[in-house]
Design an enzyme around this catalytic site. Structure first.
Site, PDB file in Angstrom:
ATOM      1  N   GLY A 168       0.848  -1.245  -0.101  1.00  0.00           N
ATOM      2  CA  GLY A 168       0.002   0.083  -0.091  1.00  0.00           C
ATOM      3  C   GLY A 168       0.624   1.126  -0.043  1.00  0.00           C
TER       4      GLY A 168
ATOM      5  N   ASN B 128      -6.279  -5.211   7.214  1.00  0.00           N
ATOM      6  CA  ASN B 128      -6.031  -5.479   5.847  1.00  0.00           C
ATOM      7  C   ASN B 128      -7.102  -6.346   5.481  1.00  0.00           C
ATOM      8  OD1 ASN B 128      -4.641  -6.194   3.282  1.00  0.00           O
ATOM      9  ND2 ASN B 128      -3.618  -7.822   4.295  1.00  0.00           N
TER      10      ASN B 128
ATOM     11  N   ASP C 188       2.560 -12.150 -14.788  1.00  0.00           N
ATOM     12  CA  ASP C 188       2.138 -12.920 -13.646  1.00  0.00           C
ATOM     13  C   ASP C 188       0.492 -12.871 -13.904  1.00  0.00           C
ATOM     14  OD1 ASP C 188       0.989 -10.246 -12.228  1.00  0.00           O
ATOM     15  OD2 ASP C 188       3.182 -10.058 -12.214  1.00  0.00           O
TER      16      ASP C 188
END
Ligand code: SF4
Length: 494
Positions: free
Chosen positions: A48, A123, A368
């Site tokens: 973040g 989170n 990815d």
């Protein structure tokens, strides 16, 4: 009297691809708690970049410093950390999903009561926060922020349970979705993870005997702490001067770790439930080579999160790995530019092709994941401009076709390239010679968590639309989204 200091100013805008909501780091029982937390947050900065904050347990009580920006920016002045010195601290780095970009949402949130003060770092994303908030407001609650996180504290304070642990358990049983909470009071540091364990949280021990709670094991290593355990789904950990107690707020659990942690978010040197992230990515690359083979001259990975998978693809296929793309070390973020032309230039500032390596070559380009497709288009063009003869794009994850409601910033299918195009349409738009994705089974086998839980203990909802929990407040929104969707979920190559 405790003070609060804030760093204000405009938060930087980014070209969003995939953003984690945040990282947490807490220390109990070490005289350098604030400094260690500061270090730990630097290690978790990739989780973040919108804002950062630390609450320190000082001799004058809990004090907080927080603001928009990177950890180095928020704590640029030495005094900002010095005033937080004490034997415990809790820190947070934030990327906003729920609640939006206002200073009040930068965490840890700090609540002051007549009898105590409580700092809270989260989170994840709560799926029933909106309805809980509406109920609480109807009963007179007044919220300070627009963050879903604040709901937990109201539930704690309204619980009739006689102890803080009892109140916390009652609150944790009312919130749904993805959460890894770390909570600091003047009496203890607490850690809790949702019943599916979507978001990682680990506990470590410092040489001083103090404890650390944080999002990734890489942050434990950075502060010299030894790994103790992963906080398990439904677990509540209590750390006080009396020691550490492992408890549960629920035993109705089923492991479903966010697979994007392994694919993209987590650092390669971190371990999640005993699996090293780099090695998992390397296996994804090997499996991708088996599932999506192609005749080519070199394998090139997109720096940095795709390098492990590219290495695996090269090892399995026997095609040499080459450094065909390099990333600037000094352009940390790609800011939103006012025009498409400038935006494209900013991607080129961040990444560049090495013509001497790629010219005249048939390239297997490993990325990815593909989110919106805009970056992939630029990358392919970069390689072709540098003289690549063919570009075969291989993606080390399945197509991202569904929104996430557990803490990632994609909550609508409109933003997802693979939700709106078939694989052959994507191939044409990207301008590649072939396109292939890893299968869901391949992903699960590559991560290889030691569990009997469905989907190999992973959440794969992004790829399959099968969410491990009810979506509560988001359910009507998802049904509306999916009613427009016309895609073949099993399709992985073209
Ligand atoms: S839906 Fe996707 S991003 Fe969200 S928790 Fe599941 S795997 Fe992770």
């Amino acid at each position: 009297m405790p003070t609060e200091v804030t760093t204000t100013g405009p938060a930087p805008e980014e070209i969003k691809s995939l953003n984690e909501e945040c990282g947490v780091f807490g220390v109990w029982g070490d005289p350098h708690a604030a400094e260690l937390t500061h270090l730990g947050l630097h290690t978790l900065q990739h989780r973040g970049q919108e804002g950062a904050g630390i609450v320190g347990k000082t001799p004058e009580g809990l004090r907080r410093h927080y603001g928009f920006g990177l950890v180095a920016e928020v704590f640029a002045q030495p005094a900002s950390l010095q005033q937080l010195r004490g034997d415990a601290a809790l820190g947070h780095v934030r990327y906003a999903t729920a609640g939006g970009r206002i200073l009040e949402n930068i965490q840890p949130l700090l609540f002051r009561f007549t009898d105590s003060a409580i700092a809270l770092a989260h989170n994840g994303n709560l799926t029933n926060a909106a309805s809980l908030r509406a109920q609480l407001e109807a009963n007179g609650a007044i919220f300070q922020s627009t963050s879903d996180t604040e709901v937990l504290m109201h539930l704690v304070r309204r619980s009739p349970a006689p102890t803080f642990i009892g109140q916390l358990k009652a609150a944790l049983n009312q919130v749904h979705g993805g959460f890894a909470f770390a909570i600091l009071t003047e009496s203890g540091l607490y850690a809790a993870v949702d019943p599916n364990g979507f978001r990682p949280l680990v506990v470590g021990q410092l040489p001083s005997g103090g404890y650390v709670v944080c999002s990734e094991t890489a942050a434990l290593v950075a502060v010299g702490a030894t790994f103790c355990f992963d906080v398990e789904p439904g677990e509540l950990v209590e750390i006080t001067d009396a020691g550490l107690v492992r408890d549960h707020f629920t035993t109705q659990t089923q492991l479903a770790v966010c697979s994007m942690e392994f694919i993209y978010f987590a650092r390669p040197d971190s371990e999640i439930h005993g699996v090293n992230v780099h090695l998992a990515r390397e296996k994804m690359g090997r499996r991708l080579a088996q599932e999506q083979p192609i005749d080519a001259d070199i394998v090139v990975g997109v720096p940095n999160s795709s390098l492990s998978a590219a290495l695996g693809y090269a090892q399995e296929s026997g095609i040499p790995y080459e450094l065909g793309l390099v990333k600037s070390q000094y352009i940390a973020r790609t800011f939103i530019q006012p025009t498409q032309a400038l935006r494209e230039r900013s991607v080129r500032l961040k990444l560049s092709a090495v013509p001497a390596v790629v010219a005249g070559k048939r390239i297997v380009l490993i990325d990815d994941s593909i989110v919106r497709g805009t970056t992939a288009i630029q990358l392919v063009q970069l390689l072709k401009d540098a003289g690549a003869k063919e570009v075969h794009l291989r993606i080390a994850s399945p197509p991202l076709r569904f929104p996430c409601f557990y803490g990632i910033d994609i909550q609508t299918t409109k933003e997802l390239f693979a939700a709106n195009h078939s694989v052959s349409q994507m191939k044409a738009i990207l301008g590649v010679d072939s396109l292939g994705f890893l299968s869901v089974a391949g992903l699960e086998a590559s991560v290889g968590l030691k569990t009997t839980a469905p989907n190999g203990g992973l959440c794969v909802a992004y790829f399959t639309g099968e969410y491990p929990t009810p979506l509560d407040d988001y359910e009507p929104h998802l049904s509306e989204e999916l009613s427009h969707l016309a895609i073949n979920i099993g399709e992985v190559s073209a």
